[in-house]
Scaffold this motif. Structure first.
Motif, mmCIF file in Angstrom:
data_model
loop_
_atom_site.group_PDB
_atom_site.id
_atom_site.type_symbol
_atom_site.label_atom_id
_atom_site.label_comp_id
_atom_site.label_asym_id
_atom_site.label_seq_id
_atom_site.Cartn_x
_atom_site.Cartn_y
_atom_site.Cartn_z
ATOM 1 N N VAL A 80 -12.188 -30.373 -20.481
ATOM 2 C CA VAL A 80 -12.991 -29.191 -20.699
ATOM 3 C C VAL A 80 -12.428 -28.068 -20.263
ATOM 4 N N TYR A 81 -12.386 -27.241 -21.017
ATOM 5 C CA TYR A 81 -11.621 -25.888 -20.882
ATOM 6 C C TYR A 81 -13.009 -25.071 -20.573
ATOM 7 N N HIS A 82 -12.702 -24.274 -19.325
ATOM 8 C CA HIS A 82 -13.847 -23.114 -18.864
ATOM 9 C C HIS A 82 -12.962 -21.725 -18.788
ATOM 10 N N PRO A 83 -13.695 -20.705 -19.188
ATOM 11 C CA PRO A 83 -13.087 -19.223 -19.006
ATOM 12 C C PRO A 83 -12.376 -19.110 -17.370
ATOM 13 N N PHE A 84 -11.643 -18.275 -17.472
ATOM 14 C CA PHE A 84 -10.900 -18.150 -16.028
ATOM 15 C C PHE A 84 -11.819 -17.007 -15.264
ATOM 16 N N GLU A 85 -12.175 -17.515 -14.082
ATOM 17 C CA GLU A 85 -13.044 -16.780 -13.183
ATOM 18 C C GLU A 85 -12.705 -15.642 -12.614
ATOM 19 N N ALA A 86 -13.376 -14.388 -12.581
ATOM 20 C CA ALA A 86 -12.804 -13.325 -11.800
ATOM 21 C C ALA A 86 -12.734 -13.642 -10.434
ATOM 22 N N SER A 87 -11.730 -12.862 -9.704
ATOM 23 C CA SER A 87 -11.670 -13.290 -8.331
ATOM 24 C C SER A 87 -13.002 -12.825 -7.488
ATOM 25 N N ASN A 88 -13.134 -13.517 -6.533
ATOM 26 C CA ASN A 88 -14.377 -13.352 -5.940
ATOM 27 C C ASN A 88 -14.229 -12.204 -4.775
ATOM 28 N N ARG A 89 -12.835 -11.977 -4.621
ATOM 29 C CA ARG A 89 -12.565 -10.740 -3.509
ATOM 30 C C ARG A 89 -13.202 -9.421 -3.824
ATOM 31 N N ARG A 90 -13.956 -8.806 -3.038
ATOM 32 C CA ARG A 90 -14.474 -7.574 -3.306
ATOM 33 C C ARG A 90 -13.332 -6.597 -2.896
ATOM 34 N N ALA A 91 -13.338 -5.432 -3.609
ATOM 35 C CA ALA A 91 -12.337 -4.277 -3.216
ATOM 36 C C ALA A 91 -12.543 -3.581 -2.102
ATOM 37 N N ARG A 92 -11.913 -3.233 -1.276
ATOM 38 C CA ARG A 92 -12.536 -2.419 0.172
ATOM 39 C C ARG A 92 -12.658 -1.028 -0.614
ATOM 40 N N PRO A 93 -13.854 -0.647 -0.106
ATOM 41 C CA PRO A 93 -14.345 0.780 -0.430
ATOM 42 C C PRO A 93 -13.087 1.748 0.293
ATOM 43 N N ILE A 94 -13.235 2.806 -0.581
ATOM 44 C CA ILE A 94 -12.445 3.764 0.029
ATOM 45 C C ILE A 94 -13.184 4.858 1.001
ATOM 46 N N ARG A 95 -12.596 4.857 2.261
ATOM 47 C CA ARG A 95 -13.200 5.741 3.168
ATOM 48 C C ARG A 95 -12.921 7.191 2.921
ATOM 49 N N ILE A 96 -13.945 8.050 2.817
ATOM 50 C CA ILE A 96 -13.479 9.452 2.644
ATOM 51 C C ILE A 96 -13.971 10.202 3.968
ATOM 52 N N GLU A 97 -13.083 10.649 4.883
ATOM 53 C CA GLU A 97 -13.587 11.269 6.001
ATOM 54 C C GLU A 97 -13.784 12.752 5.835
ATOM 55 N N ARG A 98 -15.139 13.244 6.294
ATOM 56 C CA ARG A 98 -15.360 14.588 6.287
ATOM 57 C C ARG A 98 -14.579 15.332 7.369
ATOM 58 N N PRO A 99 -14.197 16.482 7.074
ATOM 59 C CA PRO A 99 -13.183 17.373 8.079
ATOM 60 C C PRO A 99 -14.359 17.585 9.087
ATOM 61 N N SER A 100 -13.607 17.721 10.471
ATOM 62 C CA SER A 100 -14.388 18.039 11.671
ATOM 63 C C SER A 100 -14.626 19.431 11.625
ATOM 64 N N GLU A 101 -15.676 19.723 12.444
ATOM 65 C CA GLU A 101 -16.078 21.162 12.557
ATOM 66 C C GLU A 101 -14.848 22.135 13.016
ATOM 67 N N ASP A 102 -14.175 21.726 14.214
ATOM 68 C CA ASP A 102 -12.749 22.273 14.532
ATOM 69 C C ASP A 102 -11.894 22.545 13.209
ATOM 70 N N HIS A 103 -11.507 21.453 12.470
ATOM 71 C CA HIS A 103 -10.612 21.670 11.439
ATOM 72 C C HIS A 103 -11.442 22.829 10.556
ATOM 73 N N GLN A 104 -12.656 22.573 10.142
ATOM 74 C CA GLN A 104 -13.373 23.433 9.144
ATOM 75 C C GLN A 104 -13.151 25.051 9.828
ATOM 76 N N ASP A 105 -13.211 25.193 11.021
ATOM 77 C CA ASP A 105 -13.161 26.380 11.678
ATOM 78 C C ASP A 105 -11.682 27.074 11.553
ATOM 79 N N CYS A 106 -10.743 26.155 11.494
ATOM 80 C CA CYS A 106 -9.368 26.678 11.208
ATOM 81 C C CYS A 106 -9.085 27.204 9.910
#
Length: 249
Positions: free
Chosen positions: A218-244
């Motif tokens: 019995v053939y069945h379709p290849f199953e997609a990986s169960n691993r979830r992609a890690r979310p991309i973290r976007i860091e907001r600039p600190s207030e000191d960096h924004q002042d500069c």
């Protein structure tokens, strides 16, 4: 009904947790699982293989994997369609087992080809088209299709009868081959039939196969990986960096 059929019917029962027909675990303990499952494409089965799929009795391969069969094996489709038309024009009664009936010899009267199998040898024109020499096995497991498809329990009844019929026909082909050296299927292959548009759980179908004792790959379709992609973290600039940055503008 033969003694073998009686033994196979005795392997069925019900559970309190599931009203659908199931096979009793105790009855299956001595049976070797004849279903070998692997991920892959059914149509990549080797030359000489018999490809099994579930069919309606109206002569239609209109959607799902049936449409793929029609596109790849148009000559086999015409044989299947003509087979259905013969019985539609000249009804013939077929007696199959009602697996939910507790009578010692339960039976249902249906119209052929329901509950039977049609073995179609490789067709030369299909080989030229697809470069594969495949036998096509039609299991007639539902009378109608689409919104009028048979109930799950009725499909199980018909599938059980069709698998038994297939088993008997294969034995006959094997005997003929040994006597006349005629060609015969070189292995049985399928998808998880009856689970798509016919909507029957695969567990119910695979237990039928094991009970009848057909060795099916019995053939069945290849199953997609169960691993979830890690979310991309976007860091907001600190207030000191924004002042500069503001001072540099």
């Amino acid at each position: 009904m033969s003694d073998t059929d009686d033994d196979q019917v005795a392997a069925f029962g019900r559970t309190d947790s599931d009203e659908s027909l199931v096979l009793m675990t105790s009855a299956l303990a001595s049976n070797v699982n004849s279903v070998q499952e692997t991920p892959g494409d059914l149509f990549d089965a080797p030359n000489g293989a018999a490809l099994i799929h579930a069919c309606n009795c109206q002569g239609v391969w209109g959607s799902g994997i049936a449409r793929a069969f029609r596109d790849r094996y148009p000559a086999a489709y015409e044989i299947y369609r003509n087979h259905c038309l013969i019985y539609l024009n000249h009804p013939v009664t077929n007696i199959i087992t009602n697996l939910r009936d507790e009578d010692p010899h339960p039976s249902l009267a249906v119209h052929r080809p329901l509950g039977t199998a049609l073995i179609i040898p490789p067709q030369q024109s299909d080989f030229i088209l697809d470069r594969r020499r495949h036998w096509i096995v039609c299991l007639f497991t539902s009378d109608k299709y689409g919104s009028r498809v048979d109930s799950g329990d009725m499909i199980v009844n018909s599938t059980f009868a069709a698998l038994q019929d297939l088993n008997e026909q294969l034995r006959g082909l094997s005997q003929q081959s040994s006597e006349t050296r005629n060609e015969q299927p070189q292995g049985l292959y399928s998808n998880r039939f009856c689970t798509g548009l016919f909507n029957v759980p695969w567990e119910r179908i695979s237990k039928l196969i094991t009970t009848v004792g057909l060795p099916i790959n019995v053939y069945h379709p290849f199953e997609a990986s169960n691993r979830r992609a890690r979310p991309i973290r976007i860091e907001r600039p600190s207030e000191d960096h924004q002042d500069c940055e503001d001072q540099m503008i």
